[in-house]
Design an enzyme around this catalytic site. Structure first.
Site, PDB file in Angstrom:
ATOM      1  N   VAL A   1     -70.255  69.191   1.517  1.00 25.10           N
ATOM      2  CA  VAL A   1     -71.686  69.431   1.722  1.00 25.10           C
ATOM      3  C   VAL A   1     -72.333  68.259   2.476  1.00 25.10           C
ATOM      4  CG1 VAL A   1     -73.867  70.014   0.611  1.00 25.10           C
ATOM      5  CG2 VAL A   1     -71.721  70.790  -0.409  1.00 25.10           C
TER       6      VAL A   1
ATOM      7  N   GLY B   1     -57.098  77.901  -0.613  1.00 27.61           N
ATOM      8  CA  GLY B   1     -58.155  76.910  -0.854  1.00 27.61           C
ATOM      9  C   GLY B   1     -59.466  77.516  -1.342  1.00 27.61           C
TER      10      GLY B   1
ATOM     11  N   GLU C   1     -59.829  76.621  -6.986  1.00 26.26           N
ATOM     12  CA  GLU C   1     -59.357  75.282  -7.328  1.00 26.26           C
ATOM     13  C   GLU C   1     -57.960  75.370  -7.945  1.00 26.26           C
ATOM     14  OE1 GLU C   1     -61.265  72.535  -6.932  1.00 26.26           O
ATOM     15  OE2 GLU C   1     -63.023  73.635  -6.257  1.00 26.26           O
TER      16      GLU C   1
ATOM     17  N   LYS D   1     -75.109  78.333 -12.933  1.00 27.53           N
ATOM     18  CA  LYS D   1     -76.131  78.809 -11.995  1.00 27.53           C
ATOM     19  C   LYS D   1     -77.135  79.704 -12.718  1.00 27.53           C
ATOM     20  CE  LYS D   1     -72.657  78.552  -8.383  1.00 27.53           C
ATOM     21  NZ  LYS D   1     -71.575  79.306  -7.743  1.00 27.53           N
TER      22      LYS D   1
HETATM   23  N1  NAP Z   1     -68.685  72.846  -1.557  1.00 28.78           N
HETATM   24  C1  NAP Z   1     -69.583  73.822  -1.682  1.00 28.78           C
HETATM   25  O1  NAP Z   1     -69.490  74.868  -1.027  1.00 28.78           O
HETATM   26  C2  NAP Z   1     -70.754  73.659  -2.612  1.00 28.78           C
HETATM   27  C3  NAP Z   1     -71.667  74.699  -2.736  1.00 28.78           C
HETATM   28  C4  NAP Z   1     -72.784  74.541  -3.560  1.00 28.78           C
HETATM   29  C5  NAP Z   1     -72.939  73.372  -4.273  1.00 28.78           C
HETATM   30  N2  NAP Z   1     -71.999  72.383  -4.158  1.00 28.78           N
HETATM   31  C6  NAP Z   1     -72.207  71.153  -4.927  1.00 28.78           C
HETATM   32  O2  NAP Z   1     -72.360  70.071  -4.020  1.00 28.78           O
HETATM   33  C7  NAP Z   1     -71.856  68.868  -4.619  1.00 28.78           C
HETATM   34  C8  NAP Z   1     -70.823  68.261  -3.672  1.00 28.78           C
HETATM   35  O3  NAP Z   1     -69.776  69.184  -3.492  1.00 28.78           O
HETATM   36  P1  NAP Z   1     -68.681  69.019  -2.342  1.00 28.78           P
HETATM   37  O4  NAP Z   1     -67.953  70.310  -2.294  1.00 28.78           O
HETATM   38  O5  NAP Z   1     -69.285  68.480  -1.118  1.00 28.78           O
HETATM   39  O6  NAP Z   1     -67.725  67.918  -3.000  1.00 28.78           O
HETATM   40  P2  NAP Z   1     -66.600  67.046  -2.308  1.00 28.78           P
HETATM   41  O7  NAP Z   1     -66.189  67.646  -1.018  1.00 28.78           O
HETATM   42  O8  NAP Z   1     -65.566  66.775  -3.335  1.00 28.78           O
HETATM   43  O9  NAP Z   1     -67.367  65.676  -1.973  1.00 28.78           O
HETATM   44  C9  NAP Z   1     -67.762  64.796  -2.968  1.00 28.78           C
HETATM   45  C10 NAP Z   1     -68.224  63.511  -2.304  1.00 28.78           C
HETATM   46  O10 NAP Z   1     -68.642  62.620  -3.313  1.00 28.78           O
HETATM   47  C11 NAP Z   1     -68.093  61.338  -3.050  1.00 28.78           C
HETATM   48  N3  NAP Z   1     -67.956  60.605  -4.299  1.00 28.78           N
HETATM   49  C12 NAP Z   1     -67.110  60.814  -5.317  1.00 28.78           C
HETATM   50  N4  NAP Z   1     -67.260  59.876  -6.251  1.00 28.78           N
HETATM   51  C13 NAP Z   1     -68.218  59.041  -5.796  1.00 28.78           C
HETATM   52  C14 NAP Z   1     -68.802  57.875  -6.287  1.00 28.78           C
HETATM   53  N5  NAP Z   1     -68.426  57.353  -7.455  1.00 28.78           N
HETATM   54  N6  NAP Z   1     -69.773  57.274  -5.549  1.00 28.78           N
HETATM   55  C15 NAP Z   1     -70.149  57.771  -4.366  1.00 28.78           C
HETATM   56  N7  NAP Z   1     -69.618  58.895  -3.837  1.00 28.78           N
HETATM   57  C16 NAP Z   1     -68.661  59.504  -4.545  1.00 28.78           C
HETATM   58  C17 NAP Z   1     -66.771  61.610  -2.380  1.00 28.78           C
HETATM   59  O11 NAP Z   1     -66.354  60.466  -1.674  1.00 28.78           O
HETATM   60  P3  NAP Z   1     -65.049  60.430  -0.733  1.00 28.78           P
HETATM   61  O12 NAP Z   1     -65.361  61.382   0.396  1.00 28.78           O
HETATM   62  O13 NAP Z   1     -64.965  59.034  -0.256  1.00 28.78           O
HETATM   63  O14 NAP Z   1     -63.909  60.870  -1.575  1.00 28.78           O
HETATM   64  C18 NAP Z   1     -67.145  62.784  -1.498  1.00 28.78           C
HETATM   65  O15 NAP Z   1     -67.652  62.360  -0.285  1.00 28.78           O
HETATM   66  C19 NAP Z   1     -71.322  69.280  -5.988  1.00 28.78           C
HETATM   67  O16 NAP Z   1     -72.310  69.072  -6.952  1.00 28.78           O
HETATM   68  C20 NAP Z   1     -71.066  70.780  -5.834  1.00 28.78           C
HETATM   69  O17 NAP Z   1     -71.146  71.484  -7.060  1.00 28.78           O
HETATM   70  C21 NAP Z   1     -70.924  72.496  -3.352  1.00 28.78           C
END
Ligand code: NAP
Length: 441
Positions: free
Chosen positions: A15, A189, A192, A207
């Site tokens: 995101v 993918g 999970e 949600k």
């Molecule tokens: N993916 C979707 O389609 C989607 C849809 C709706 C809502 N969301 C929500 O959006 C949020 C992010 O999801 P995502 O899919 O983007 O997750 P993601 O791809 O796993 O990205 C998570 C990010 O957080 C960083 N992170 C992890 N631990 C950290 C820390 N201690 N300090 C600072 N940064 C840290 C990671 O760093 P690194 O990159 O360095 O590992 C990564 O950049 C979640 O709450 C999820 O529920 C996601």
């Protein structure tokens, strides 16, 4: 132009990277529309060295998200890390306390701590926005909080988890077994490695908890949701549903009743020709029943980098315009305690699949058990199935179990459960009865 709005973005994964891309592509146009620029004053993620899909050179890097959250250089803290505790919670709380607006996509955090975070945001006169936390790119939060605010909402329901909907669609269209489709979804993918959160219904519950609070003005009550996953749905159910004019969907439903609010997540039968039945694959869909507007249906991408970034950006643009409202539509102190309606009192029709031993008197006994509880039957189908039920021969021998599908008239959950327990205990069925609620649309 007014002063720029300065963002601190923590989390540069799916995101976060999508959001940076959005501002790279549309930043100039948005600045014109808003009359102010949106700038990125700092970013944070776990690893600075990690190769990313978007360029972050030139952006101020913060080793710790919490430092970024309180840095004087930012106006808005954008939390895209995830997780209900840990860094996400600590940094969001720190940002609110420091008087920064917060935008987050984190449903887990809000479903667990939403009411108290809303209180904290109000105490510091800042916004807490979370459009992306529910159904990705679909603007359902804004729709409930603003566009439909003039209505008494009676029911909100929908398909809120793309993985489950993808699995059902594949089972339906390709006639494949649940386990096989799940494995493929993991390989591609979509699901999970540990799919429990999705297929167990918990992601949908997170949600739904937020939608319920917005729709009914209640405190967020995740732990009050009745949750059933999709693991028990077999190919036999998918095909029987099809024969009877239904599709099976994992629904999250929040319903206002005389005795309180029903919040439930479970597989449900929906009429095949309804709009919600036609939502296939990873698409999400939410229906809202309001007393003045009637039924409103929203559908679209429930996840993914760009769709979710679109929702995050919408919140940021609101803040840039100064459009800051109560996170759950009412002052946090005015949110009512959640009053749970007893699911036993739930009124509805039910689909039941029984593996009945083919012996004299079995059907009469089953019908009798239903009758004792006042459950009347709309249809009974007993025939050689076109599906291959485990343990059932294509040509059943006398005494071997055969599939019997029942559709009940409207009854209560208590009554149908009691009847099915009695039927199971009588020993006329070879496995526990399958029961699926039919959702009236
Ligand atoms: N993916 C979707 O389609 C989607 C849809 C709706 C809502 N969301 C929500 O959006 C949020 C992010 O999801 P995502 O899919 O983007 O997750 P993601 O791809 O796993 O990205 C998570 C990010 O957080 C960083 N992170 C992890 N631990 C950290 C820390 N201690 N300090 C600072 N940064 C840290 C990671 O760093 P690194 O990159 O360095 O590992 C990564 O950049 C979640 O709450 C999820 O529920 C996601």
């Amino acid at each position: 132009m007014s002063q720029p709005l300065k963002l601190g973005i923590a989390g540069l994964g799916t995101v976060g990277a999508g959001l940076l891309q959005l501002f790279q592509e549309h930043g100039a146009r948005l600045a014109l529309a808003l009359g102010r620029e949106i700038t990125i004053a700092g970013v944070s993620a776990r690893s600075r060295q990690k190769k990313r899909s978007v360029a972050i050179e030139g952006l101020a890097w913060f080793e710790e998200a919490e430092r970024l959250a309180t840095d004087p250089a930012i106006d808005v803290f954008v939390e895209l890390i995830g997780g209900e505790e840990g860094v996400a919670r600590a940094s969001v709380e720190a940002a609110l306390k420091a008087g920064k607006h917060v935008v987050t996509a984190n449903k887990a955090l809000l479903a667990k701590h939403g009411t108290e975070l809303a209180r904290l945001a109000e105490a510091h006169a800042v916004g807490l926005k979370f459009e992306a936390a529910v159904a990705g790119g679909i603007p359902v939060i804004k729709t409930l909080r603003e566009a439909l605010a003039g209505n008494q909402i009676r029911r909100v329901y929908g398909i809120l988890n793309g993985t489950c909907n993808y699995i059902f669609t594949q089972m339906q269209e390709e006639h494949r077994a649940f386990a096989e489709v799940l494995k493929e979804a993991q390989d591609k993918g979509y699901a999970e490695a540990d799919p429990t959160f999705d297929i167990g219904g918990f992601d949908t519950a997170h949600k739904l908890a937020l939608l319920t609070s917005l729709a009914f003005g209640t405190k967020v009550a995740l732990d009050q949701i009745h949750v059933e996953g999709i693991q028990g749905i077999s190919q036999a159910d998918i095909e029987a549903a099809d024969d009877l004019g239904y599709r099976i969907k994992l629904l999250g439903v929040a319903l206002l009743t005389d005795s309180g609010i029903e919040q439930r997540v479970h597989p449900a039968m929906v009429p095949k020709h309804s709009a919600i039945a036609e939502v296939s694959g990873v698409t999400n869909c939410i229906a809202i029943d309001g007393d003045f507007v009637g039924n409103v249906l929203l559908a679209g991408p429930g996840a993914g980098a760009k769709a979710t970034a679109s929702a995050v950006a919408a919140d940021i643009l609101d803040i840039a315009r100064g459009a800051i409202s109560y996170p759950f539509g009412l002052p946090a102190a005015e949110l009512k305690p959640y009053r749970r309606a007893r699911l036993g009192q739930h009124q509805g029709a039910y689909y039941v699949r029984l593996s009945v031993f083919d012996r004299p008197g079995a059907m009469a006994s089953i019908a009798g058990r239903m009758g004792e509880r006042g459950v009347s039957l709309e249809s009974i189908v007993q025939r050689r199935p076109r599906w291959a039920l485990p343990g059932i021969d294509a040509r059943p021998k006398p005494g071997a179990p055969t599939a019997v599908i029942l559709i009940t008239h409207e009854t209560t959950e208590e009554a149908i459960r009691a009847a099915l327990n009695a039927i199971h205990a009588d020993g006329n069925v070879s496995e526990p009865p399958q029961m699926i609620r039919i959702e009236p649309l």
